[in-house]
Design an enzyme around this catalytic site. Structure first.
Site, PDB file in Angstrom:
ATOM      1  N   ASN A  94      -0.130   8.798 -16.072  1.00  0.00           N
ATOM      2  CA  ASN A  94      -0.493   9.853 -16.052  1.00  0.00           C
ATOM      3  C   ASN A  94      -1.334   8.779 -14.715  1.00  0.00           C
ATOM      4  O   ASN A  94      -2.341   9.104 -15.157  1.00  0.00           O
ATOM      5  CB  ASN A  94      -1.420  11.041 -15.590  1.00  0.00           C
ATOM      6  CG  ASN A  94      -1.629  11.433 -14.623  1.00  0.00           C
ATOM      7  OD1 ASN A  94      -1.422  11.337 -13.603  1.00  0.00           O
ATOM      8  ND2 ASN A  94      -2.344  12.185 -14.528  1.00  0.00           N
ATOM      9  N   LYS A 129      -1.885   9.516 -11.323  1.00  0.00           N
ATOM     10  CA  LYS A 129      -2.766  10.313 -10.412  1.00  0.00           C
ATOM     11  C   LYS A 129      -2.480  10.052  -8.999  1.00  0.00           C
ATOM     12  O   LYS A 129      -1.086   9.150  -8.936  1.00  0.00           O
ATOM     13  CB  LYS A 129      -4.023  10.431 -10.751  1.00  0.00           C
ATOM     14  CG  LYS A 129      -3.980  11.308 -12.511  1.00  0.00           C
ATOM     15  CD  LYS A 129      -5.468  10.790 -12.441  1.00  0.00           C
ATOM     16  CE  LYS A 129      -5.619  11.505 -14.154  1.00  0.00           C
ATOM     17  NZ  LYS A 129      -7.074  12.481 -14.531  1.00  0.00           N
ATOM     18  N   HIS A 133      -1.930  20.197 -14.314  1.00  0.00           N
ATOM     19  CA  HIS A 133      -3.210  19.669 -14.696  1.00  0.00           C
ATOM     20  C   HIS A 133      -4.642  20.268 -14.704  1.00  0.00           C
ATOM     21  O   HIS A 133      -4.236  20.653 -12.972  1.00  0.00           O
ATOM     22  CB  HIS A 133      -2.798  18.432 -14.115  1.00  0.00           C
ATOM     23  CG  HIS A 133      -3.826  17.629 -15.025  1.00  0.00           C
ATOM     24  ND1 HIS A 133      -5.263  16.729 -14.293  1.00  0.00           N
ATOM     25  CD2 HIS A 133      -3.437  16.534 -15.993  1.00  0.00           C
ATOM     26  CE1 HIS A 133      -5.442  16.071 -15.068  1.00  0.00           C
ATOM     27  NE2 HIS A 133      -4.537  15.059 -15.539  1.00  0.00           N
ATOM     28  N   GLU A 178      -6.768  18.163 -12.941  1.00  0.00           N
ATOM     29  CA  GLU A 178      -6.923  18.487 -11.919  1.00  0.00           C
ATOM     30  C   GLU A 178      -6.132  19.753 -10.466  1.00  0.00           C
ATOM     31  O   GLU A 178      -6.718  19.943  -9.442  1.00  0.00           O
ATOM     32  CB  GLU A 178      -6.714  16.679 -11.438  1.00  0.00           C
ATOM     33  CG  GLU A 178      -7.903  15.967 -11.956  1.00  0.00           C
ATOM     34  CD  GLU A 178      -7.598  14.546 -12.565  1.00  0.00           C
ATOM     35  OE1 GLU A 178      -6.606  14.979 -11.934  1.00  0.00           O
ATOM     36  OE2 GLU A 178      -8.430  14.504 -12.953  1.00  0.00           O
ATOM     37  N   GLU A 194      -6.141  18.664 -22.847  1.00  0.00           N
ATOM     38  CA  GLU A 194      -6.889  17.683 -22.165  1.00  0.00           C
ATOM     39  C   GLU A 194      -8.073  18.602 -22.495  1.00  0.00           C
ATOM     40  O   GLU A 194      -8.373  19.232 -20.752  1.00  0.00           O
ATOM     41  CB  GLU A 194      -6.456  17.347 -20.752  1.00  0.00           C
ATOM     42  CG  GLU A 194      -5.137  16.203 -20.949  1.00  0.00           C
ATOM     43  CD  GLU A 194      -4.492  15.503 -19.720  1.00  0.00           C
ATOM     44  OE1 GLU A 194      -4.709  14.397 -20.018  1.00  0.00           O
ATOM     45  OE2 GLU A 194      -4.791  16.416 -18.458  1.00  0.00           O
ATOM     46  N   GLY A 251     -11.588  10.605 -17.471  1.00  0.00           N
ATOM     47  CA  GLY A 251     -12.144   9.777 -16.591  1.00  0.00           C
ATOM     48  C   GLY A 251     -12.918   9.685 -17.121  1.00  0.00           C
ATOM     49  O   GLY A 251     -14.145   8.722 -15.841  1.00  0.00           O
ATOM     50  N   SER A 275      -9.761  10.298 -21.654  1.00  0.00           N
ATOM     51  CA  SER A 275     -10.071   8.504 -22.032  1.00  0.00           C
ATOM     52  C   SER A 275      -8.992   7.946 -23.551  1.00  0.00           C
ATOM     53  O   SER A 275      -9.839   7.527 -24.240  1.00  0.00           O
ATOM     54  CB  SER A 275     -11.383   8.659 -22.151  1.00  0.00           C
ATOM     55  OG  SER A 275     -11.894   9.130 -21.050  1.00  0.00           O
TER      56      SER A 275
END
Ligand code: PGA
Length: 255
Positions: A9, A11, A97, A99, A170, A176, A216
């Protein structure tokens, strides 16, 4: 046997030029070799074309969208439709997701609309992401949050369709941040997620559905995560941006 699935991904990283460099590098590294896992890259929409082979002999990269709108077409500035993704030859779409949920107001309800539209109006495979925030983790609410997200996200879907969906657990505190969930933590929540799928759709679907881990994940930790009985793959951000590192992820099972 569930086939492992690793999805990069990107992003909002890599424009067309950088994506093309990645393509050339990955093609060189793969050198006609195949991998044992199912895989894809979710690049920004404008960079997708740089990941497509110019000739029949070029490396074929399966592509995933990072988002989609549930409507067929219309006045939705800034959005992409399922028809557009299909016209481009995309095979997967990430839905929900964290985000998107955090910065773009996506909710369990919009996630459900998108999953249903993807199933009804396309042949793309939805990858539904879910997971708890750091606060929810600290408050020991993980299992409760995950249950709500899966139950609402997959509401109203048939058993046949549910089997084909990919889920991606996730934990937001691991995305991240370099703070990966331990293999045991990830396994426990993913096992719990599979149990929820079992309650909703029965044993056969729960044994067939693939559940990825994300947060991660990298070449150094993918093996021990993938050794867990319920982890069927990875949704990988940072470590998918470099062709060498991405190839290591795709070949985690070959020493
Ligand atoms: P990360 O991102 O691998 O950089 O933690 C994962 C994701 O957000 O899908």
């Amino acid at each position: 046997m569930r086939k492992p699935i690793i999805v990069g991904n990107w992003k909002m990283n890599k424009g067309p030029e950088e994506a093309q460099k990645f393509y050339i590098e990955l093609e060189k590294i793969m050198d006609g070799k195949t991998v044992d896992v199912e895989w894809a890259i979710a690049a920004p929409a404008l960079s997708m074309v740089s990941l497509m082979a110019d000739t029949d002999k070029g490396l074929y990269i399966p592509l995933a969208a990072q988002n989609v709108h549930h409507a067929k077409s219309g006045a939705f500035t800034g959005e992409l439709s399922l028809d557009m993704l299909m016209e481009y030859g995309l095979e997967y779409v990430i839905i929900g997701h964290s985000e998107r949920r955090e910065y773009f107001n996506e909710t369990d309800e919009t996630v459900n609309l998108k999953i249903k539209a993807t199933i009804a109006n396309s042949d793309l495979t939805p990858i539904m992401a879910f997971g708890e925030t750091e606060k929810e983790f600290d408050d020991k609410k993980t299992l409760e949050v995950v249950k709500r997200q899966i139950t609402k996200g997959l509401d109203g879907i048939s058993k046949e369709d549910a089997k084909e969906i990919v889920l991606a657990y996730e934990p937001i505190w691991a995305i991240g941040t370099g703070k990966t969930a331990t293999p045991k933590q990830a396994q426990d929540v993913i096992k719990h997620s599979r149990d929820i799928v079992k309650e909703m759709f029965g044993k056969e679907v729960s044994e067939a559905i693939r559940i990825q881990y994300g947060g991660s994940m990298k070449p150094e930790n993918i093996k021990e995560l993938m050794e867990q009985p319920d982890i069927d793959g990875g949704l990988v951000g940072g470590a998918s941006l470099d062709a060498k590192s991405f190839y290591k992820l795709l070949t985690y099972n070959k020493d």
